[in-house]
Scaffold this motif. Structure first.
Motif, PDB file in Angstrom:
ATOM      1  N   MET A   1      -0.733  -4.257  -9.822  1.00 47.41           N
ATOM      2  CA  MET A   1      -0.302  -3.198 -10.726  1.00 47.41           C
ATOM      3  C   MET A   1       0.179  -1.991  -9.915  1.00 47.41           C
ATOM      4  O   MET A   1      -0.460  -1.598  -8.947  1.00 47.41           O
ATOM      5  N   THR A   2       1.296  -1.427 -10.298  1.00 45.65           N
ATOM      6  CA  THR A   2       1.854  -0.272  -9.602  1.00 45.65           C
ATOM      7  C   THR A   2       1.142   1.005 -10.022  1.00 45.65           C
ATOM      8  O   THR A   2       0.921   1.252 -11.210  1.00 45.65           O
ATOM      9  N   ILE A   3       0.779   1.828  -9.037  1.00 43.15           N
ATOM     10  CA  ILE A   3       0.131   3.114  -9.295  1.00 43.15           C
ATOM     11  C   ILE A   3       1.222   4.165  -9.477  1.00 43.15           C
ATOM     12  O   ILE A   3       2.016   4.412  -8.575  1.00 43.15           O
ATOM     13  N   ARG A   4       1.260   4.774 -10.645  1.00 49.31           N
ATOM     14  CA  ARG A   4       2.279   5.783 -10.962  1.00 49.31           C
ATOM     15  C   ARG A   4       1.744   7.167 -10.608  1.00 49.31           C
ATOM     16  O   ARG A   4       0.659   7.544 -11.035  1.00 49.31           O
ATOM     17  N   GLU A  23       6.264   6.291  -1.568  1.00 53.19           N
ATOM     18  CA  GLU A  23       7.206   5.257  -1.996  1.00 53.19           C
ATOM     19  C   GLU A  23       7.266   4.109  -0.988  1.00 53.19           C
ATOM     20  O   GLU A  23       7.593   2.974  -1.342  1.00 53.19           O
ATOM     21  N   ASP A  26       2.937  -0.001  -0.444  1.00 52.24           N
ATOM     22  CA  ASP A  26       2.937  -1.057  -1.456  1.00 52.24           C
ATOM     23  C   ASP A  26       2.174  -0.613  -2.697  1.00 52.24           C
ATOM     24  O   ASP A  26       1.081  -0.061  -2.605  1.00 52.24           O
ATOM     25  N   GLY A  27       2.791  -0.848  -3.855  1.00 52.82           N
ATOM     26  CA  GLY A  27       2.083  -0.632  -5.110  1.00 52.82           C
ATOM     27  C   GLY A  27       2.002   0.792  -5.592  1.00 52.82           C
ATOM     28  O   GLY A  27       1.189   1.108  -6.467  1.00 52.82           O
ATOM     29  N   ILE A  28       2.824   1.699  -5.049  1.00 51.87           N
ATOM     30  CA  ILE A  28       2.821   3.094  -5.487  1.00 51.87           C
ATOM     31  C   ILE A  28       4.242   3.505  -5.867  1.00 51.87           C
ATOM     32  O   ILE A  28       5.198   3.241  -5.139  1.00 51.87           O
ATOM     33  N   GLU A  29       4.377   4.176  -7.001  1.00 43.80           N
ATOM     34  CA  GLU A  29       5.675   4.684  -7.462  1.00 43.80           C
ATOM     35  C   GLU A  29       5.529   6.156  -7.839  1.00 43.80           C
ATOM     36  O   GLU A  29       4.648   6.523  -8.609  1.00 43.80           O
ATOM     37  N   LYS A 114      -4.857   5.450  -3.701  1.00 42.36           N
ATOM     38  CA  LYS A 114      -5.366   4.144  -4.127  1.00 42.36           C
ATOM     39  C   LYS A 114      -6.835   4.225  -4.529  1.00 42.36           C
ATOM     40  O   LYS A 114      -7.272   3.567  -5.489  1.00 42.36           O
TER      41      LYS A 114
END
Length: 214
Positions: A1-4, A23, A26-29, A114
């Motif tokens: 799941m991407t962390i916004r 950015e 991995d996994g962060i937006e 995270k």
């Protein structure tokens, strides 16, 4: 799941730098960038990010005031140049899940985001020790439920957490795998009935474990 993530800092170059670091992980937006506290408050309410990364000193509304208003909507990580003790105490009181100095480095920044997203807390190691020393200053050593149930190796890990060591540093100090450290932390949290490493550290200081093993 991407962390916004929504990030807010009044210095554009700092915002850009943080955005590039996050950015690239991995996994962060990064879904929003703001230059003042009011804009951050509005963005958080509209975008509902998983984590808000906030500077303290910002125009219109400071990061601590924003934290107080949004900590029930999102996880908050405070990042600042200033390591004043009262900032740390207030941020945690208002519900922040992390507190970093801006010179902590990219790896710790990503780790804090995270950790917050997963319900944990991460504070710059040098601040963690000062925080717990203040908490324990002049206080009585207490019998803390669960501490006596920890194994010797779990006590080793918990003491290092209380001294502000990261998981990687704990693995190196004890010559064990990083995965083993994480397994021990999970067990420690269960035995102590706590939610994150900051609370583990608090239990260690309260129980006198740090005073007994200097």
């Amino acid at each position: 799941m991407t962390i916004r993530v929504v990030l807010a800092d009044d210095q554009e170059m700092v915002r850009m730098g943080f955005a590039l670091i996050l950015e690239a992980a991995d996994g962060i937006e990064v879904v929003g960038q703001c230059g003042d506290g009011l804009a951050a408050l509005e963005a958080i309410r509209q975008l509902r990010p998983d984590v808000a990364l906030l500077d303290i000193r910002m125009p219109k509304l400071d990061g601590l005031a924003v934290t107080r208003q949004v900590s029930e909507l999102t996880k908050v990580v405070i990042v600042t140049t200033f390591d004043h003790d009262e900032y740390v105490d207030t941020a945690l009181e208002y519900g922040a899940s992390g507190f970093l100095l801006k010179d902590s480095g990219p790896a710790l920044l990503v780790a804090a985001i995270k950790a917050a997203a997963s319900g944990d807390a991460l504070i710059s190691p040098e601040l963690t020790v000062r925080l717990l020393q203040r908490t324990r200053a002049g206080g009585e050593v207490r019998n803390v439920p669960g501490v006596d149930d920890l194994t010797e190796r779990e006590l080793d890990v918990a003491r290092l957490v209380a001294r502000g060591r990261t998981n990687t540093e704990i693995a190196a100090d004890l010559v064990i795998a990083l995965g083993t450290v994480k397994s021990h932390l999970t067990s420690i949290q269960t035995r102590l009935g706590v939610r994150n490493r900051v609370e583990i550290a608090a239990r260690m200081w309260e129980s006198g474990q740090l005073q007994r093993h200097r």
